[in-house]
Design an enzyme around this catalytic site. Sequence first.
Site, PDB file in Angstrom:
ATOM      1  N   CYS A  75       0.859  -1.190   0.000  1.00  0.00           N
ATOM      2  CA  CYS A  75       0.000   0.000   0.000  1.00  0.00           C
ATOM      3  C   CYS A  75       0.889   1.231   0.000  1.00  0.00           C
ATOM      4  CB  CYS A  75      -0.890  -0.014   1.241  1.00  0.00           C
ATOM      5  SG  CYS A  75      -1.960   1.419   1.385  1.00  0.00           S
ATOM      6  N   ASN A 165       1.341  -5.992  -5.148  1.00  0.00           N
ATOM      7  CA  ASN A 165      -0.089  -6.216  -5.348  1.00  0.00           C
ATOM      8  C   ASN A 165      -0.391  -5.988  -6.827  1.00  0.00           C
ATOM      9  OD1 ASN A 165       0.357  -3.461  -5.366  1.00  0.00           O
ATOM     10  ND2 ASN A 165      -1.437  -2.960  -4.140  1.00  0.00           N
ATOM     11  N   HIS A 167      -1.950  -4.930 -10.493  1.00  0.00           N
ATOM     12  CA  HIS A 167      -2.583  -3.757 -11.105  1.00  0.00           C
ATOM     13  C   HIS A 167      -2.803  -4.000 -12.598  1.00  0.00           C
ATOM     14  CE1 HIS A 167      -2.007  -1.122  -7.580  1.00  0.00           C
ATOM     15  NE2 HIS A 167      -0.953  -1.877  -7.376  1.00  0.00           N
ATOM     16  N   GLU A 216     -10.129   0.173  -6.748  1.00  0.00           N
ATOM     17  CA  GLU A 216      -9.240  -0.692  -5.974  1.00  0.00           C
ATOM     18  C   GLU A 216      -9.880  -2.041  -5.649  1.00  0.00           C
ATOM     19  OE1 GLU A 216      -7.083   0.430  -2.569  1.00  0.00           O
ATOM     20  OE2 GLU A 216      -6.732   2.479  -3.260  1.00  0.00           O
ATOM     21  N   CYS A 225      -4.169   5.980  -5.089  1.00  0.00           N
ATOM     22  CA  CYS A 225      -3.593   4.649  -4.866  1.00  0.00           C
ATOM     23  C   CYS A 225      -2.107   4.744  -5.209  1.00  0.00           C
ATOM     24  CB  CYS A 225      -4.296   3.619  -5.749  1.00  0.00           C
ATOM     25  SG  CYS A 225      -3.673   1.949  -5.536  1.00  0.00           S
ATOM     26  N   GLY A 228      -0.797   1.934  -7.224  1.00  0.00           N
ATOM     27  CA  GLY A 228      -1.399   2.081  -8.545  1.00  0.00           C
ATOM     28  C   GLY A 228      -0.698   3.140  -9.373  1.00  0.00           C
TER      29      GLY A 228
HETATM   30  N1  LIG Z   1      -4.501   2.274  -1.749  1.00  0.00           N
HETATM   31  C1  LIG Z   1      -3.297   1.468  -1.687  1.00  0.00           C
HETATM   32  C2  LIG Z   1      -3.417   0.185  -2.442  1.00  0.00           C
HETATM   33  C3  LIG Z   1      -4.234  -0.760  -1.724  1.00  0.00           C
HETATM   34  C4  LIG Z   1      -4.165  -2.015  -2.503  1.00  0.00           C
HETATM   35  C5  LIG Z   1      -5.339  -2.906  -2.228  1.00  0.00           C
HETATM   36  N2  LIG Z   1      -6.581  -2.348  -2.749  1.00  0.00           N
HETATM   37  C6  LIG Z   1      -5.092  -4.262  -2.861  1.00  0.00           C
HETATM   38  O1  LIG Z   1      -4.028  -4.432  -3.504  1.00  0.00           O
HETATM   39  O2  LIG Z   1      -5.948  -5.126  -2.681  1.00  0.00           O
HETATM   40  C7  LIG Z   1      -2.085   2.208  -2.192  1.00  0.00           C
HETATM   41  O3  LIG Z   1      -2.004   3.409  -1.934  1.00  0.00           O
HETATM   42  O4  LIG Z   1      -1.198   1.559  -2.802  1.00  0.00           O
END
Ligand SMILES: N[C@H](CCC[C@H](N)C(=O)O)C(=O)O
Length: 287
Positions: A75, A165, A167, A216, A225, A228
């Site tokens: 995150c 994570n 994307h 998300e 994000c 992201g």
């Molecule tokens: N808001 C977060 C990402 C959360 C990721 C989450 N939604 C997932 O990978 O399931 C950020 O600033 O990177």
Amino acid sequence: MDIPFVKLHGLKNSYIFVDLFQFQLEEEMLAPLAIDIADRNTGIGSDGLILIHPSETCDVGMRIFNLDGSEAMNCGNGLRCVAKYAFENNLVDADTFTIQTKAGQVEAQVHGTRKHVHEVTVDMGAPILQRELIPMLGEEGQQVADEAFDAGEEQLRVTAVSMGNPHAVFFVDNIDNAPLYTAGPVITNDSRFPEGVNVEFIEMVSEKEMHFRVWERGSGVTQACGTGACAAVVAAILNKKSPYGEEVTVHLSGGDLFIRWEKDGSVWMRGAAEKTVSGTFHWEHGA
Ligand SMILES: N[C@H](CCC[C@H](N)C(=O)O)C(=O)O
């Protein structure tokens, strides 16, 4: 139980933070607590829950849970908030330190004083580009760049990047017309992404500037994000829309992040982190 918390946000992507240096939570509480504490009506209201915890390998550790209680591996906005909190609360000795995530470790540098950190730079490490490691179904060993990807009525082209994570990045001509609310919830659960996926729509303004919107995984549309934004700049560089090694300004709904990807190296993220409120959340676990 009465749980001490601090609410912080990175460009309006807000989380409720619980400091496990001071307060203990059982593992089985974490997912239901994330759902309850993030609820805007009956909880404090945020995009999820973040735990700051002691680490044996880094200076501090971070775990993040989405609105739906699912745990994410990383995150970006949360990391900047963790860094701010850790430095302002003397959990770390220097202004540069390591943070453990479920995706590995990162290095953060805070900008400001012990009383007030206003900006944080994070070395997010290298992106993961091999399809099977995103993970995304299809021929193993390949990168996913500008690949045809139909979603419902939308005929799109996807570039897939993991920052720990997953994307799915889509370039559009006009961000205001991006199918964020229609294609976003479909793509995030698409079976081609066995662990789900965060969905980003990007409009390039120039080679060093872009507009950004996100649906998300586990939280829906958020104001920003960080992982992201990192994935979006990597995708732009892979598609020869932006240069390696130079800061790209990413205009998210909640504000701007400054991202650069060093060729064959790390993705660097620089941006604000702000505290909103602290207090005690009275939680009837299992109620
Ligand atoms: N808001 C977060 C990402 C959360 C990721 C989450 N939604 C997932 O990978 O399931 C950020 O600033 O990177």
